[in-house]
Design a protein around this motif. Structure first.
Motif, mmCIF file in Angstrom:
data_model
loop_
_atom_site.group_PDB
_atom_site.id
_atom_site.type_symbol
_atom_site.label_atom_id
_atom_site.label_comp_id
_atom_site.label_asym_id
_atom_site.label_seq_id
_atom_site.Cartn_x
_atom_site.Cartn_y
_atom_site.Cartn_z
ATOM 1 N N VAL A 11 0.858 -1.181 0.000
ATOM 2 C CA VAL A 11 0.000 0.000 0.000
ATOM 3 C C VAL A 11 0.899 1.237 0.000
ATOM 4 O O VAL A 11 1.931 1.247 0.676
ATOM 5 C CB VAL A 11 -0.909 -0.029 1.250
ATOM 6 N N PRO A 12 0.541 2.278 -0.725
ATOM 7 C CA PRO A 12 1.359 3.499 -0.690
ATOM 8 C C PRO A 12 1.301 4.137 0.694
ATOM 9 O O PRO A 12 0.342 3.943 1.439
ATOM 10 C CB PRO A 12 0.697 4.398 -1.732
ATOM 11 N N THR A 13 2.320 4.898 1.010
ATOM 12 C CA THR A 13 2.272 5.681 2.239
ATOM 13 C C THR A 13 1.350 6.877 2.016
ATOM 14 O O THR A 13 1.036 7.235 0.865
ATOM 15 C CB THR A 13 3.667 6.205 2.638
ATOM 16 N N ALA A 14 0.953 7.505 3.091
ATOM 17 C CA ALA A 14 0.096 8.693 2.989
ATOM 18 C C ALA A 14 0.791 9.777 2.175
ATOM 19 O O ALA A 14 0.163 10.414 1.319
ATOM 20 C CB ALA A 14 -0.260 9.201 4.386
ATOM 21 N N ASP A 15 2.069 9.987 2.397
ATOM 22 C CA ASP A 15 2.806 11.018 1.661
ATOM 23 C C ASP A 15 2.888 10.691 0.174
ATOM 24 O O ASP A 15 2.723 11.573 -0.673
ATOM 25 C CB ASP A 15 4.213 11.186 2.232
ATOM 26 N N GLU A 16 3.140 9.420 -0.160
ATOM 27 C CA GLU A 16 3.233 9.022 -1.565
ATOM 28 C C GLU A 16 1.905 9.251 -2.289
ATOM 29 O O GLU A 16 1.872 9.821 -3.373
ATOM 30 C CB GLU A 16 3.632 7.545 -1.665
ATOM 31 N N LEU A 17 0.821 8.795 -1.670
ATOM 32 C CA LEU A 17 -0.486 8.926 -2.313
ATOM 33 C C LEU A 17 -0.910 10.390 -2.415
ATOM 34 O O LEU A 17 -1.390 10.834 -3.459
ATOM 35 C CB LEU A 17 -1.535 8.118 -1.557
ATOM 36 N N ALA A 18 -0.721 11.156 -1.354
ATOM 37 C CA ALA A 18 -1.106 12.567 -1.377
ATOM 38 C C ALA A 18 -0.346 13.316 -2.469
ATOM 39 O O ALA A 18 -0.920 14.140 -3.186
ATOM 40 C CB ALA A 18 -0.848 13.202 -0.012
ATOM 41 N N HIS A 19 0.927 13.008 -2.621
ATOM 42 C CA HIS A 19 1.748 13.674 -3.641
ATOM 43 C C HIS A 19 1.232 13.357 -5.047
ATOM 44 O O HIS A 19 1.062 14.262 -5.878
ATOM 45 C CB HIS A 19 3.206 13.248 -3.486
ATOM 46 N N LEU A 20 0.971 12.069 -5.331
ATOM 47 C CA LEU A 20 0.481 11.694 -6.659
ATOM 48 C C LEU A 20 -0.899 12.278 -6.929
ATOM 49 O O LEU A 20 -1.184 12.713 -8.051
ATOM 50 C CB LEU A 20 0.462 10.176 -6.807
ATOM 51 N N ARG A 21 -1.765 12.292 -5.923
ATOM 52 C CA ARG A 21 -3.100 12.877 -6.107
ATOM 53 C C ARG A 21 -2.987 14.368 -6.424
ATOM 54 O O ARG A 21 -3.678 14.885 -7.293
ATOM 55 C CB ARG A 21 -3.965 12.647 -4.869
ATOM 56 N N GLU A 22 -2.096 15.060 -5.741
ATOM 57 C CA GLU A 22 -1.910 16.500 -5.982
ATOM 58 C C GLU A 22 -1.385 16.744 -7.393
ATOM 59 O O GLU A 22 -1.888 17.629 -8.104
ATOM 60 C CB GLU A 22 -0.933 17.076 -4.954
ATOM 61 N N LEU A 23 -0.403 15.970 -7.834
ATOM 62 C CA LEU A 23 0.159 16.132 -9.176
ATOM 63 C C LEU A 23 -0.891 15.920 -10.263
ATOM 64 O O LEU A 23 -0.810 16.511 -11.338
ATOM 65 C CB LEU A 23 1.309 15.152 -9.403
ATOM 66 N N ASN A 24 -1.874 15.058 -9.987
ATOM 67 C CA ASN A 24 -2.922 14.746 -10.958
ATOM 68 C C ASN A 24 -4.181 15.571 -10.747
ATOM 69 O O ASN A 24 -5.220 15.295 -11.349
ATOM 70 C CB ASN A 24 -3.243 13.247 -10.917
ATOM 71 N N GLU A 25 -4.092 16.571 -9.878
ATOM 72 C CA GLU A 25 -5.210 17.473 -9.585
ATOM 73 C C GLU A 25 -6.467 16.706 -9.186
ATOM 74 O O GLU A 25 -7.580 17.044 -9.578
ATOM 75 C CB GLU A 25 -5.469 18.406 -10.772
ATOM 76 N N ALA A 32 -4.429 13.045 7.912
ATOM 77 C CA ALA A 32 -4.868 12.227 9.053
ATOM 78 C C ALA A 32 -5.738 11.073 8.570
ATOM 79 O O ALA A 32 -5.599 9.933 9.030
ATOM 80 C CB ALA A 32 -5.624 13.081 10.061
ATOM 81 N N GLY A 33 -6.639 11.359 7.629
ATOM 82 C CA GLY A 33 -7.494 10.314 7.076
ATOM 83 C C GLY A 33 -6.696 9.271 6.311
ATOM 84 O O GLY A 33 -6.954 8.071 6.429
ATOM 85 N N LEU A 34 -5.734 9.707 5.515
ATOM 86 C CA LEU A 34 -4.891 8.767 4.772
ATOM 87 C C LEU A 34 -4.085 7.896 5.721
ATOM 88 O O LEU A 34 -4.016 6.676 5.546
ATOM 89 C CB LEU A 34 -3.954 9.515 3.816
ATOM 90 N N ARG A 35 -3.507 8.505 6.727
ATOM 91 C CA ARG A 35 -2.692 7.729 7.679
ATOM 92 C C ARG A 35 -3.538 6.706 8.435
ATOM 93 O O ARG A 35 -3.067 5.617 8.739
ATOM 94 C CB ARG A 35 -1.989 8.670 8.652
ATOM 95 N N ARG A 36 -4.757 7.053 8.740
ATOM 96 C CA ARG A 36 -5.643 6.135 9.448
ATOM 97 C C ARG A 36 -6.230 5.076 8.514
ATOM 98 O O ARG A 36 -6.360 3.913 8.877
ATOM 99 C CB ARG A 36 -6.762 6.908 10.132
ATOM 100 N N GLY A 37 -6.560 5.474 7.282
ATOM 101 C CA GLY A 37 -7.254 4.571 6.379
ATOM 102 C C GLY A 37 -6.376 3.617 5.596
ATOM 103 O O GLY A 37 -6.764 2.458 5.375
ATOM 104 N N LEU A 38 -5.232 4.058 5.128
ATOM 105 C CA LEU A 38 -4.407 3.224 4.255
ATOM 106 C C LEU A 38 -4.046 1.864 4.872
ATOM 107 O O LEU A 38 -4.085 0.855 4.156
ATOM 108 C CB LEU A 38 -3.149 3.973 3.816
#
Length: 139
Positions: A11-25, A32-38
């Motif tokens: 599973v991606p880390t919260a930082d990895e996923l947040a970064h890719l989501r931001e780059l793809n708008e 906090a949600g990503l860290r808890r949910g992933l």
């Protein structure tokens, strides 16, 4: 997949996923949600490549659900600079292989797609008019 890319079952880390989501708008998700949910994901994959000697995540996808009868494919995202390299296909192939192994007879697999004509090759169909997809975003 090009030999410059590696697919990893994790599973991606919260930082990895947040970064890719931001780059793809894509819509933001709270850290906090990503860290808890992933960590509650059933399965995930990341695609990496080496950039300036460091391993960098350039694609992700994951599956959430109950592990037998309901599966939701989510967080399918590929770095804009690495799109059109077949990475999305490799990610989906890995996710679907997991689902095919884990799913019980007549399991329900869904996703929300923002890419026209991509997911159909794995058998996904539009739900309308038989049913209607809906969502609610919490504040």
């Amino acid at each position: 997949m090009d030999s410059t890319y590696s697919l990893h079952h994790r599973v991606p880390t919260a930082d990895e996923l947040a970064h890719l989501r931001e780059l793809n708008e894509m819509g933001a998700r709270s850290m906090a949600g990503l860290r808890r949910g992933l960590p509650n994901s059933l399965f995930g994959v990341v695609v990496t490549t080496s950039e300036e000697g460091a391993e960098v995540v350039v694609g992700t996808g994951r599956v959430v659900g109950d592990g037998a009868s309901v599966f939701h494919v989510c967080d399918m995202v590929v770095h804009p600079d690495h799109q059109s390299e077949g990475l999305g296909t490799r990610i989906m192939d890995a996710l679907m292989a997991y689902i095919e192994e884990a799913a019980s007879l007549d399991a329900y697999v869904n996703l929300l797609a923002d890419v026209e004509g991509f997911y159909e090759r794995w058998g996904f169909e539009r739900t309308a008019p038989v049913s209607r997809g809906m969502f609610l975003r919490t504040e």
